[in-house]
Design a protein around this motif. Structure first.
Motif, PDB file in Angstrom:
ATOM      1  N   GLY A   1      43.301  43.463  28.619  1.00 33.88           N
ATOM      2  CA  GLY A   1      41.884  43.234  28.357  1.00 33.88           C
ATOM      3  C   GLY A   1      41.016  44.212  29.119  1.00 33.88           C
ATOM      4  N   PHE A   2      41.381  44.472  30.365  1.00 38.35           N
ATOM      5  CA  PHE A   2      40.627  45.446  31.174  1.00 38.35           C
ATOM      6  C   PHE A   2      40.700  46.826  30.529  1.00 38.35           C
ATOM      7  N   VAL A   3      41.896  47.197  30.055  1.00 35.59           N
ATOM      8  CA  VAL A   3      42.069  48.516  29.445  1.00 35.59           C
ATOM      9  C   VAL A   3      41.186  48.656  28.204  1.00 35.59           C
TER      10      VAL A   3
ATOM     11  N   ALA B   1      33.740  34.858  33.978  1.00 37.41           N
ATOM     12  CA  ALA B   1      33.708  33.471  34.438  1.00 37.41           C
ATOM     13  C   ALA B   1      33.854  32.500  33.273  1.00 37.41           C
ATOM     14  N   ALA B   2      33.169  32.789  32.160  1.00 38.81           N
ATOM     15  CA  ALA B   2      33.246  31.897  30.999  1.00 38.81           C
ATOM     16  C   ALA B   2      34.667  31.859  30.427  1.00 38.81           C
ATOM     17  N   ALA B   3      35.293  33.028  30.310  1.00 40.82           N
ATOM     18  CA  ALA B   3      36.660  33.068  29.783  1.00 40.82           C
ATOM     19  C   ALA B   3      37.632  32.360  30.715  1.00 40.82           C
ATOM     20  N   ASN B   4      37.429  32.520  32.016  1.00 43.37           N
ATOM     21  CA  ASN B   4      38.305  31.856  32.985  1.00 43.37           C
ATOM     22  C   ASN B   4      38.132  30.340  32.938  1.00 43.37           C
TER      23      ASN B   4
ATOM     24  N   ALA C   1      26.533  40.978  33.379  1.00 46.85           N
ATOM     25  CA  ALA C   1      27.133  40.581  32.109  1.00 46.85           C
ATOM     26  C   ALA C   1      28.647  40.459  32.231  1.00 46.85           C
ATOM     27  N   GLY C   2      29.266  41.396  32.953  1.00 45.46           N
ATOM     28  CA  GLY C   2      30.713  41.332  33.134  1.00 45.46           C
ATOM     29  C   GLY C   2      31.151  40.099  33.895  1.00 45.46           C
ATOM     30  N   CYS C   3      30.419  39.756  34.945  1.00 43.59           N
ATOM     31  CA  CYS C   3      30.757  38.559  35.739  1.00 43.59           C
ATOM     32  C   CYS C   3      30.608  37.285  34.917  1.00 43.59           C
ATOM     33  N   LEU C   4      29.530  37.174  34.189  1.00 39.04           N
ATOM     34  CA  LEU C   4      29.302  35.965  33.402  1.00 39.04           C
ATOM     35  C   LEU C   4      30.364  35.824  32.301  1.00 39.04           C
TER      36      LEU C   4
ATOM     37  N   THR D   1      39.075  37.729  29.936  1.00 36.40           N
ATOM     38  CA  THR D   1      38.682  37.852  31.340  1.00 36.40           C
ATOM     39  C   THR D   1      38.787  39.302  31.789  1.00 36.40           C
ATOM     40  N   GLY D   2      39.917  39.946  31.494  1.00 37.98           N
ATOM     41  CA  GLY D   2      40.093  41.346  31.860  1.00 37.98           C
ATOM     42  C   GLY D   2      39.087  42.254  31.176  1.00 37.98           C
ATOM     43  N   PHE D   3      38.788  41.958  29.910  1.00 34.84           N
ATOM     44  CA  PHE D   3      37.824  42.756  29.148  1.00 34.84           C
ATOM     45  C   PHE D   3      36.470  42.787  29.855  1.00 34.84           C
ATOM     46  N   PHE D   4      36.010  41.633  30.295  1.00 35.65           N
ATOM     47  CA  PHE D   4      34.699  41.589  30.946  1.00 35.65           C
ATOM     48  C   PHE D   4      34.734  42.145  32.366  1.00 35.65           C
TER      49      PHE D   4
END
Length: 408
Positions: free
Chosen positions: A68-70, A99-102, A93-96, A121-124
């Motif tokens: 997801g991060f990649v 957090a929502a996905a987690n 935006a990335g943190c929110l 989670t990794g994407f954000f």
């Protein structure tokens, strides 16, 4: 040109008080925000029982975050997001999103439902880590290695924190997920509210998707990135699987403690924060390539030898683990710092994000590989297969040192 020469060197005055303030608040944001990265990996022992989790499924809970991060990093690089969108907004935006996905893991009841959430989670988190480093880089030029070393230290602590929460004992896995999600929300608020761009902003960029293809044509950026790729081949596999290695070591010795494994793993990963800060200081004073070479040499030696101690005394396993954890992390910020100095200054965010994207792609292979190797060659040799990473890094840094000494 010297190794630590800042881009655009010339007369300027740094805002020392502002830099310290930015370091504290942005470091706090990264430490809290990255806590969702290993939130599921830290509770794998509990999930094994609740979800009947196999070794393969356990590996994919971490691999999904890396993938997801990649994807997030490649998209960000292609769209030049870290060079166009305000950095504080991107981090929030990335943190929110992370957090929502987690948090959504709380309603998952199987690996099949959890994997897309870990990917998201990794994407954000791709909107937290690279922009955070670029934002910190705007606060200093001459001490940039130290500043980014502090950011790496915060990232290390954030990555280790789920293991600390899990070591409290008796906690439901849902509590670990809830706590890390709330910490990530706080992280976004801190970065957005208390950190502004520093006095050395990078030149403004315009949308140019062709930049992603130009990053590695710069020889020094390429060599710095090859060093980073070797570093990443080792880093996340160690972070992801040391808890399993140490737990197996304790079980082999007849120790069934549920809290010792997570606590020692937190210490082994967390001590890297001190290594990162020391690496930043050494990078600014001694040279970035030389500092990275020292880190790679020591960590590579530890990855080769730690498995040989599997049946040895626990104190020695912990001691080597702490040395490994300390030296496996310091070079990360040095590779990022070099990119901020050598890359096209209008597209530093794009270059950083692309470097990270390729590096995290490599981690997928080693995170998957370690449990497979453990079954084939046992823990005695599994971590030894990480050694080629530091070797690649050492070769790249040796070439970079020669490049920096060359005229022009």
């Amino acid at each position: 040109m010297t190794e630590a020469a800042p881009p655009g060197a010339g007369p300027y005055r740094e805002d020392a008080a502002g830099r310290r303030r930015a370091t504290v608040f942005l470091g706090t944001a990264l430490a809290l925000g990255m806590s969702t990265w290993f939130s599921a990996s830290a509770v794998i022992p509990q999930l094994r029982a609740e979800w009947d989790l196999s070794d393969t499924s356990a590996a994919w809970l971490t691999i999904a975050v890396q993938l997801g991060f990649v994807v997030g990093a490649v998209l960000s690089s292609t769209l030049n997001i870290a060079d166009i969108v305000p950095l504080r907004t991107t981090i929030l935006a990335g943190c929110l999103g992370a957090a929502a996905a987690n948090l959504a893991l709380l309603i998952a009841d199987s690996p099949a439902e959890a994997l897309p959430l870990r990917f998201t989670t990794g994407f954000f988190l791709a909107g937290v880590y690279p922009p955070g480093f670029k934002l910190m880089a705007t606060w200093t030029m001459r001490k940039r290695g130290t500043a980014l070393g502090a950011m790496s230290a915060a990232l290390v602590l954030g990555s280790a924190s789920p293991h600390l929460v899990n070591s409290w004992g008796g906690l439901e896995w849902t509590t670990v997920v809830l706590v890390t999600s709330l910490l990530t929300i706080v992280a976004g608020a801190v970065a957005f509210s208390f950190v502004r761009e520093g006095p050395f902003p990078f030149p403004k960029a315009i949308f140019d998707p062709t930049q992603i293809g130009r990053v590695f044509r710069n020889r020094r950026v390429l060599l710095a990135s090859l060093g980073y790729f070797g570093h990443m081949w080792e880093l996340y596999a160690m972070w992801a699987w040391f808890v399993a290695f140490y737990g197996a070591h304790l079980s082999a010795g007849g120790n069934a403690s549920r809290t010792a494994g997570p606590l020692v793993t937190f210490m082994v990963i967390g001590v890297g924060a001190f290594g990162c800060y020391l690496g930043g200081i050494l990078g600014d004073r001694w040279g970035r390539a030389k500092t990275a070479m020292l880190s790679l040499a020591i960590s590579g030696t530890c990855s080769l030898t730690v498995g040989l101690l599997f049946e040895g005394p626990t104190w020695l396993v912990v001691a080597v683990g702490l040395v490994w954890g300390f030296w496996i992390a310091p070079d990360s910020a040095q590779f990022s710092t070099m990119v901020t100095e050598f890359a096209d200054q209008s597209y530093v965010g794009t270059a950083l994000t692309l470097q990270l994207a390729v590096g995290f792609t490599l981690t997928v292979g080693t995170i998957w590989l370690i449990p497979y190797l453990e079954e084939v060659v046992s823990w005695r040799w599994a971590f030894a297969f990480l050694v080629p990473g530091p070797v690649l890094g050492l070769i790249a840094m040796s070439k970079l040192k020669r490049s920096l000494k060359a005229p022009g």
